[in-house]
Design a protein around this motif. Sequence first.
Motif, PDB file in Angstrom:
ATOM      1  N   UNK A 267       0.846  -1.200   0.000  1.00 41.03           N
ATOM      2  CA  UNK A 267       0.000   0.000   0.000  1.00 41.03           C
ATOM      3  C   UNK A 267       0.875   1.241   0.000  1.00 41.03           C
ATOM      4  N   UNK A 268       0.515   2.192  -0.860  1.00 39.77           N
ATOM      5  CA  UNK A 268       1.349   3.375  -1.026  1.00 39.77           C
ATOM      6  C   UNK A 268       0.471   4.565  -1.394  1.00 39.77           C
ATOM      7  N   UNK A 269       0.848   5.750  -0.896  1.00 39.79           N
ATOM      8  CA  UNK A 269       0.284   7.007  -1.391  1.00 39.79           C
ATOM      9  C   UNK A 269       1.426   7.712  -2.102  1.00 39.79           C
ATOM     10  N   UNK A 270       1.183   8.227  -3.312  1.00 37.31           N
ATOM     11  CA  UNK A 270       2.256   8.863  -4.090  1.00 37.31           C
ATOM     12  C   UNK A 270       1.652   9.882  -5.045  1.00 37.31           C
ATOM     13  N   UNK A 271       2.270  11.058  -5.118  1.00 37.31           N
ATOM     14  CA  UNK A 271       1.859  12.052  -6.117  1.00 37.31           C
ATOM     15  C   UNK A 271       3.103  12.682  -6.736  1.00 37.31           C
ATOM     16  N   UNK A 272       3.117  12.819  -8.061  1.00 37.34           N
ATOM     17  CA  UNK A 272       4.182  13.536  -8.766  1.00 37.34           C
ATOM     18  C   UNK A 272       3.594  14.828  -9.328  1.00 37.34           C
ATOM     19  N   UNK A 273       4.310  15.920  -9.129  1.00 36.54           N
ATOM     20  CA  UNK A 273       3.897  17.221  -9.656  1.00 36.54           C
ATOM     21  C   UNK A 273       5.059  17.835 -10.438  1.00 36.54           C
ATOM     22  N   UNK A 290      -2.749   5.565  -5.010  1.00 36.66           N
ATOM     23  CA  UNK A 290      -3.472   5.635  -3.736  1.00 36.66           C
ATOM     24  C   UNK A 290      -3.545   4.239  -3.129  1.00 36.66           C
ATOM     25  N   UNK A 291      -3.578   4.106  -1.804  1.00 33.69           N
ATOM     26  CA  UNK A 291      -3.862   2.791  -1.245  1.00 33.69           C
ATOM     27  C   UNK A 291      -5.291   2.412  -1.643  1.00 33.69           C
ATOM     28  N   UNK A 292      -5.580   1.129  -1.888  1.00 33.44           N
ATOM     29  CA  UNK A 292      -6.870   0.752  -2.500  1.00 33.44           C
ATOM     30  C   UNK A 292      -8.088   0.905  -1.588  1.00 33.44           C
ATOM     31  N   UNK A 337      -7.528  15.536  -3.372  1.00 36.12           N
ATOM     32  CA  UNK A 337      -8.693  15.231  -2.520  1.00 36.12           C
ATOM     33  C   UNK A 337      -8.925  13.724  -2.442  1.00 36.12           C
ATOM     34  N   UNK A 338      -8.692  13.020  -3.548  1.00 37.73           N
ATOM     35  CA  UNK A 338      -8.823  11.551  -3.520  1.00 37.73           C
ATOM     36  C   UNK A 338      -7.676  10.922  -2.720  1.00 37.73           C
ATOM     37  N   UNK A 339      -6.489  11.526  -2.783  1.00 38.12           N
ATOM     38  CA  UNK A 339      -5.376  11.056  -1.950  1.00 38.12           C
ATOM     39  C   UNK A 339      -5.760  11.199  -0.467  1.00 38.12           C
ATOM     40  N   UNK A 341      -8.772  11.259   0.874  1.00 40.32           N
ATOM     41  CA  UNK A 341      -9.816  10.303   1.249  1.00 40.32           C
ATOM     42  C   UNK A 341      -9.222   8.888   1.406  1.00 40.32           C
ATOM     43  N   UNK A 342      -8.353   8.501   0.472  1.00 39.61           N
ATOM     44  CA  UNK A 342      -7.782   7.146   0.520  1.00 39.61           C
ATOM     45  C   UNK A 342      -6.888   6.980   1.757  1.00 39.61           C
ATOM     46  N   UNK A 343      -6.137   8.011   2.082  1.00 43.18           N
ATOM     47  CA  UNK A 343      -5.267   8.020   3.276  1.00 43.18           C
ATOM     48  C   UNK A 343      -6.125   7.961   4.549  1.00 43.18           C
ATOM     49  N   UNK A 344      -7.216   8.713   4.538  1.00 47.35           N
ATOM     50  CA  UNK A 344      -8.113   8.748   5.705  1.00 47.35           C
ATOM     51  C   UNK A 344      -8.765   7.373   5.921  1.00 47.35           C
ATOM     52  N   UNK A 345      -9.287   6.792   4.843  1.00 39.87           N
ATOM     53  CA  UNK A 345      -9.944   5.479   4.998  1.00 39.87           C
ATOM     54  C   UNK A 345      -8.953   4.402   5.402  1.00 39.87           C
ATOM     55  N   UNK A 346      -7.720   4.508   4.883  1.00 45.35           N
ATOM     56  CA  UNK A 346      -6.689   3.533   5.251  1.00 45.35           C
ATOM     57  C   UNK A 346      -6.384   3.655   6.745  1.00 45.35           C
ATOM     58  N   UNK A 347      -6.238   4.888   7.223  1.00 47.03           N
ATOM     59  CA  UNK A 347      -5.953   5.118   8.646  1.00 47.03           C
ATOM     60  C   UNK A 347      -7.092   4.679   9.545  1.00 47.03           C
ATOM     61  N   UNK A 348      -8.310   4.821   9.047  1.00 43.86           N
ATOM     62  CA  UNK A 348      -9.498   4.480   9.845  1.00 43.86           C
ATOM     63  C   UNK A 348      -9.654   2.972  10.022  1.00 43.86           C
ATOM     64  N   UNK A 349      -9.285   2.205   8.992  1.00 37.70           N
ATOM     65  CA  UNK A 349      -9.669   0.787   8.960  1.00 37.70           C
ATOM     66  C   UNK A 349      -8.543  -0.200   9.289  1.00 37.70           C
TER      67      UNK A 349
END
Length: 389
Positions: A267-273, A290-292, A337-339, A341-349
């Motif tokens: 599981x990974x969160x990653x953004x390139x700008x 995003x983590x799934x 914003x999707x990053x 949400x995915x980070x939040x749900x991963x942390x929650x569960x």
Amino acid sequence: MRTQVAIIGAGPSGLLLSQILHKAGIDSVVLERKSLDYVLGRIRAGVLEQGLVDMLDAAGVGSRMHAEGHVHDGTELSFENKRHRIDFKALTGKSVMVYGQTEVTKDLVDARQGADAKLIYEAEDVALHDFDTDKPWVTYRKDGVEHRIDCDYIAGCDGYHGVSRASAPQSVLKTFERIYPFGWLGILSETPPVSDELIYARHERGFALCSMRSDVLSRYYVQVPLDDKVEAWSDERFWDELRLRIDEKAADTIVTGPSIEKSIAPLRSFVAEPMKFGRMFLVGDAAHIVPPTGAKGLNLAASDVHYLSQALIAFYSERDGGLIEAYSENALRRIWKAERFSWWMTGLMHTFPDAAPFEQRMQLAELDYVTSSTAGAAAMAENYVGLPY
Ligand code: RFL
Ligand code: PHB
């Protein structure tokens, strides 16, 4: 060879972009490193937002999805041995479509091949050239022969390990990353799903997810340590562990059977700008991961395709380059914003190896809030069904 847009990668983003451009009369060539069989053998996402469903319809490839996919109006969160439903339809007026990424890819390949598209598989050593000028070109090797494609633009749809992001000027590229201390072990089994809707389960032993592909094909996941090996997980061990993590009612009724696919994904969160470098664009997993947990990866790839295809269509039909200049900024606003949400749900569960008892109570308090407050549930539902483009 010459084309208007050279597309690197025949995953869902490359194929969808090529199909939408084709519908608008814009020519493209898609270069894919792997074989068609390999690409169609990958088991990945299963949940499509309405925005992606609408894009597939507009691209003329939605009919099998509507016939075989399942519309889900909600999902269930399981914790402390109880399940709580989040009613997407009541909270947001929207639903999601459960239809596998493998099927979406197949439908897109069929449409592209039917239109005599230039879809080149097993293209080796793809290289991107001169995209900082107005005459970019791409080279590749196929069956030992070198080829050159001249184009107006290059779309890097080649996933996290692709060549496009690696070709961007590294002095300009900024990356942001979080690696999680666990992975998901997933299995596919020819058994009926345990419930009509997905179940996301939080448990002290770790996260579990009950998902599906059809009435007779189920997809289940359990959180595992990063160093676990698939070989250490017999089917029996998998089912035993899954049953321990979901509520008793589900555990008692689940139908088990042999797995037909089993794999571990980190599981990974990653953004390139940024996502635009002169005449080269990054699209989908090439730019972000995003983590799934929030089911967002494929859907984010689709929203990038939306912004880029609209920009290219405006350029070719009206000679208006404004949306092309704004592509990176427009796509990244939604991606972050999707990053989140995915980070939040991963942390929650999930169970975090170093979480203090206080943090575990915070997870439970937040789950209680999300499942008992209309505002809490609506915030989750709004993000899960997909923020507007
Ligand atoms: P893809 O699908 O990775 O496609 C990229 C393509 O580019 C090719 N390629 C090259 N071609 C030519 N030259 C090169 N040098 C190349 N390098 C690479 C690759 O072979 C490949 O065919 O990226 P794309 O199109 O951006 O699509 C992104 C999605 O695939 C991805 O976001 C999702 O699958 C993520 N994901 C999930 N997303 C969801 O929305 N919901 C889910 O439930 C979900 N579950 C998952 C997932 C991803 C998983 N992975 C990555 C293992 C579950 C798993 C297990
Ligand atoms: C899946 O069915 O593979 C799936 C569904 C929802 C997720 C992740 C994966 O959040």
